[in-house]
Motif scaffolding. Structure first.
Motif, mmCIF file in Angstrom:
data_model
loop_
_atom_site.group_PDB
_atom_site.id
_atom_site.type_symbol
_atom_site.label_atom_id
_atom_site.label_comp_id
_atom_site.label_asym_id
_atom_site.label_seq_id
_atom_site.Cartn_x
_atom_site.Cartn_y
_atom_site.Cartn_z
ATOM 1 N N ARG A 189 0.843 -1.193 0.000
ATOM 2 C CA ARG A 189 0.000 0.000 0.000
ATOM 3 C C ARG A 189 0.880 1.245 0.000
ATOM 4 N NH1 ARG A 189 -4.450 1.585 4.620
ATOM 5 N NH2 ARG A 189 -2.595 1.519 5.965
ATOM 6 N N CYS A 190 0.636 2.120 -0.970
ATOM 7 C CA CYS A 190 1.315 3.406 -1.025
ATOM 8 C C CYS A 190 0.389 4.430 -0.369
ATOM 9 C CB CYS A 190 1.622 3.799 -2.471
ATOM 10 S SG CYS A 190 2.705 5.226 -2.628
ATOM 11 N N ARG A 191 0.841 5.007 0.730
ATOM 12 C CA ARG A 191 -0.041 5.824 1.564
ATOM 13 C C ARG A 191 0.497 7.240 1.687
ATOM 14 N NH1 ARG A 191 -0.751 4.982 7.871
ATOM 15 N NH2 ARG A 191 -2.460 6.418 8.301
ATOM 16 N N GLY A 192 -0.411 8.218 1.530
ATOM 17 C CA GLY A 192 -0.040 9.618 1.682
ATOM 18 C C GLY A 192 -0.220 10.100 3.109
ATOM 19 N N TRP A 193 0.427 11.212 3.426
ATOM 20 C CA TRP A 193 0.375 11.786 4.779
ATOM 21 C C TRP A 193 -1.060 12.082 5.181
ATOM 22 C CZ3 TRP A 193 3.689 12.383 8.680
ATOM 23 C CH2 TRP A 193 3.384 13.301 9.694
ATOM 24 N N TYR A 194 -1.434 11.611 6.376
ATOM 25 C CA TYR A 194 -2.801 11.765 6.893
ATOM 26 C C TYR A 194 -3.832 11.218 5.896
ATOM 27 C CZ TYR A 194 -1.233 14.493 10.880
ATOM 28 O OH TYR A 194 -0.626 14.894 12.059
ATOM 29 N N ASP A 195 -3.458 10.149 5.218
ATOM 30 C CA ASP A 195 -4.340 9.431 4.288
ATOM 31 C C ASP A 195 -4.835 10.300 3.144
ATOM 32 O OD1 ASP A 195 -4.135 6.964 5.565
ATOM 33 O OD2 ASP A 195 -5.725 7.476 6.988
ATOM 34 N N LYS A 196 -4.012 11.236 2.716
ATOM 35 C CA LYS A 196 -4.372 12.029 1.536
ATOM 36 C C LYS A 196 -4.334 11.144 0.306
ATOM 37 C CE LYS A 196 -2.849 16.557 3.173
ATOM 38 N NZ LYS A 196 -4.202 17.157 3.077
ATOM 39 N N VAL A 197 -5.203 11.443 -0.666
ATOM 40 C CA VAL A 197 -5.270 10.658 -1.895
ATOM 41 C C VAL A 197 -4.005 10.884 -2.709
ATOM 42 C CG1 VAL A 197 -6.561 10.203 -3.999
ATOM 43 C CG2 VAL A 197 -7.775 10.793 -1.889
ATOM 44 N N VAL A 198 -3.444 9.786 -3.210
ATOM 45 C CA VAL A 198 -2.242 9.841 -4.051
ATOM 46 C C VAL A 198 -2.675 9.647 -5.500
ATOM 47 C CG1 VAL A 198 0.030 8.850 -4.498
ATOM 48 C CG2 VAL A 198 -0.878 8.893 -2.161
ATOM 49 N N TYR A 199 -2.293 10.604 -6.365
ATOM 50 C CA TYR A 199 -2.645 10.547 -7.783
ATOM 51 C C TYR A 199 -1.413 10.167 -8.606
ATOM 52 C CZ TYR A 199 -6.816 13.093 -6.246
ATOM 53 O OH TYR A 199 -7.972 13.476 -5.608
ATOM 54 N N LYS A 200 -1.705 9.686 -9.827
ATOM 55 C CA LYS A 200 -0.637 9.271 -10.752
ATOM 56 C C LYS A 200 0.340 8.354 -10.023
ATOM 57 C CE LYS A 200 -1.017 13.594 -13.332
ATOM 58 N NZ LYS A 200 -0.322 14.827 -13.781
ATOM 59 N N LEU A 201 -0.230 7.284 -9.464
ATOM 60 C CA LEU A 201 0.511 6.386 -8.582
ATOM 61 C C LEU A 201 1.265 5.326 -9.384
ATOM 62 C CD1 LEU A 201 1.177 5.271 -5.780
ATOM 63 C CD2 LEU A 201 -1.047 4.117 -5.788
ATOM 64 N N HIS A 202 2.560 5.234 -9.132
ATOM 65 C CA HIS A 202 3.416 4.222 -9.755
ATOM 66 C C HIS A 202 4.038 3.348 -8.673
ATOM 67 C CE1 HIS A 202 3.263 7.122 -13.116
ATOM 68 N NE2 HIS A 202 3.527 6.080 -13.889
ATOM 69 N N TYR A 203 4.093 2.035 -8.940
ATOM 70 C CA TYR A 203 4.831 1.103 -8.094
ATOM 71 C C TYR A 203 6.055 0.622 -8.868
ATOM 72 C CZ TYR A 203 0.969 0.777 -4.734
ATOM 73 O OH TYR A 203 0.007 1.060 -3.784
#
Length: 425
Positions: A123-137
């Motif tokens: 899981r790629c998680r942003g600070w304070y559960d902010k939505v992450v856009y244009k997500l790459h793994y």
């Protein structure tokens, strides 16, 4: 009186502790990396003494080498470090390494070991559960998956090739869309569930009455200690044709009439769901008269490959022909029959019955056509040079051949034969 009762209750615990297994330490939620200020729960599950004991049930907690004050089965923590637990009389549990990050983006991976065939979730998680856009793994700096917005990366059935260092990147609106951000790299290891099987010859079984005997083959493998209760099934193959499909048995008997066919066999081990399948190397059965006939039914063959008589590996391939040319000190002028061989054996001598040709005989047989052609060309060259010498001595004796010799001197012999050099008068 109290000390005697305590001793009687403590003796069974001491005897049982010798066979106790280490407790299982779990993490909730199951991520090894958290943001600064967050808390997670650690739980220790293992053996606990009987309620009749005089002392209350206790659990020991360790942060590194520091003993924590809590004795409960579960504790909440927010400090980074390596955690372990221990119940009374049992060994220390496996560790859990908890990381605390102050970055905008973190990659969360499971704390528990992931085995082959099991799902791998990240899981790629942003600070304070902010939505992450244009997500790459990324796996080992190579992109493996893209999502428009926050989503977990899941491998339904993990393989050893899924091990590596993972990372994620994306943008967040804080309050406007930011530049791409990258998480720290996290190492992920997919553990081997069981080793690749090995097919072994266990021995011969003599038939009784109308029943036929044969050779017993066993498909052997080893499960990981943490997964030793995983049931496995086995299948056996003769070259490319299955002779016994998946079953719980690890042994297969090759009927006696098929043993003399000298066919190759192999086996396959798999989980009940076929999520993990591994095959063994090839095994060639020994023929009649091999050491297997004298071995007991419990003595395994020392190697996976079967052994032929005289302990030599069986081979059905044509032996390679050596292309190296041995040194020749003299070549007869008339024929190649004068080639010398060890022990007086000529090139046309028949080898002894059932004796394979020696390397020297193979080399001589392969070079015989080339030697014959070379000798013929040498004879022609000798005759041509003789005429040239006579013409030089007596030019008027061969007036009709002079033009032919001049024309021939400008041409070379085809590839693989000596070249002809003209002699100027």
């Amino acid at each position: 009186m109290w000390s005697l009762a305590a001793f009687l209750l403590l003796v069974p615990s001491i005897g049982q502790a010798a066979t106790l297994e280490k407790p299982i330490l779990s993490l909730h939620p199951p991520w090894t990396t958290i943001f600064k200020g967050e808390r997670v729960t650690l739980r220790c599950d293992g053996y606990h003494p009987l309620l009749l004991e005089l002392r209350p049930i206790s659990t020991l907690w360790y942060l590194g080498h520091l003993l924590l004050p809590s004795h409960k089965k579960s504790i909440e923590v927010q400090t980074p470090g390596i955690y372990r637990c221990q119940t009374r009389g049992a060994p220390v549990s496996d560790p859990i390494h908890l990381s605390v990050s102050n970055d905008w983006l973190i990659l969360q991976v499971p704390y528990a070991v992931v085995f082959e065939g099991e799902p791998l979730v990240m899981r790629c998680r942003g600070w304070y559960d902010k939505v992450v856009y244009k997500l790459h793994y990324y796996q080992d700096d190579q992109p493996v998956r893209y999502f428009h917005s926050s989503a977990n990366y899941t491998v339904p059935q993990a393989r050893a090739s899924d091990s590596g260092r993972y990372q994620c990147s994306g943008t967040m609106r804080i309050p406007v869309e930011s530049a791409p951000m990258f998480s720290a790299k996290v190492a992920v290891t997919v553990q081997e569930l069981f080793q690749a099987p090995v097919l072994r010859v266990m021995g011969r079984v003599q038939g009784r009455g109308p029943a036929l005997g044969g050779v017993v083959l066993r498909c052997e493998t080893h499960l990981h200690p943490q997964k030793r209760d995983t049931p496995l099934q086995f299948a056996f193959y003769k070259y490319s044709r299955p002779v016994r499909r998946f079953d719980w048995g690890t042994e297969y008997m090759v009927p006696e009439p098929e043993v003399e066919e000298l066919e190759t066999y192999w086996c396959e081990a798999a989980t009940a769901t076929r999520s993990v399948r591994k095959r063994s190397p090839w095994l060639q059965l020994p023929g009649p008269g091999s050491p297997l006939d004298l071995a007991s039914t419990t003595a395994p063959v020392p190697k996976a490959a079967a052994l032929a008589p005289a302990n030599k590996p069986l081979s059905f391939r044509k032996p390679p022909v050596s292309r190296s040319v041995p040194a020749v000190t003299s070549v007869p002028n008339t024929t190649s029959a004068g080639l010398q061989f060890p022990s007086g054996r000529g090139p046309t001598a028949e080898p002894p019955a059932c004796a394979p040709p020696t390397p020297l005989e193979q080399t001589a047989g392969a070079l015989k056509p080339d030697v014959d052609l070379l000798l013929r060309e040498m004879q022609l060259l000798k005759g041509l040079l003789s005429r040239v010498v006579l013409e030089l001595k007596e030019p008027k004796a061969f007036p009709e051949h002079r033009e032919t010799l001049e024309t021939t001197s400008h041409f070379a012999v085809s590839q693989g034969t000596p070249e002809t050099t003209a002699v100027e008068s």
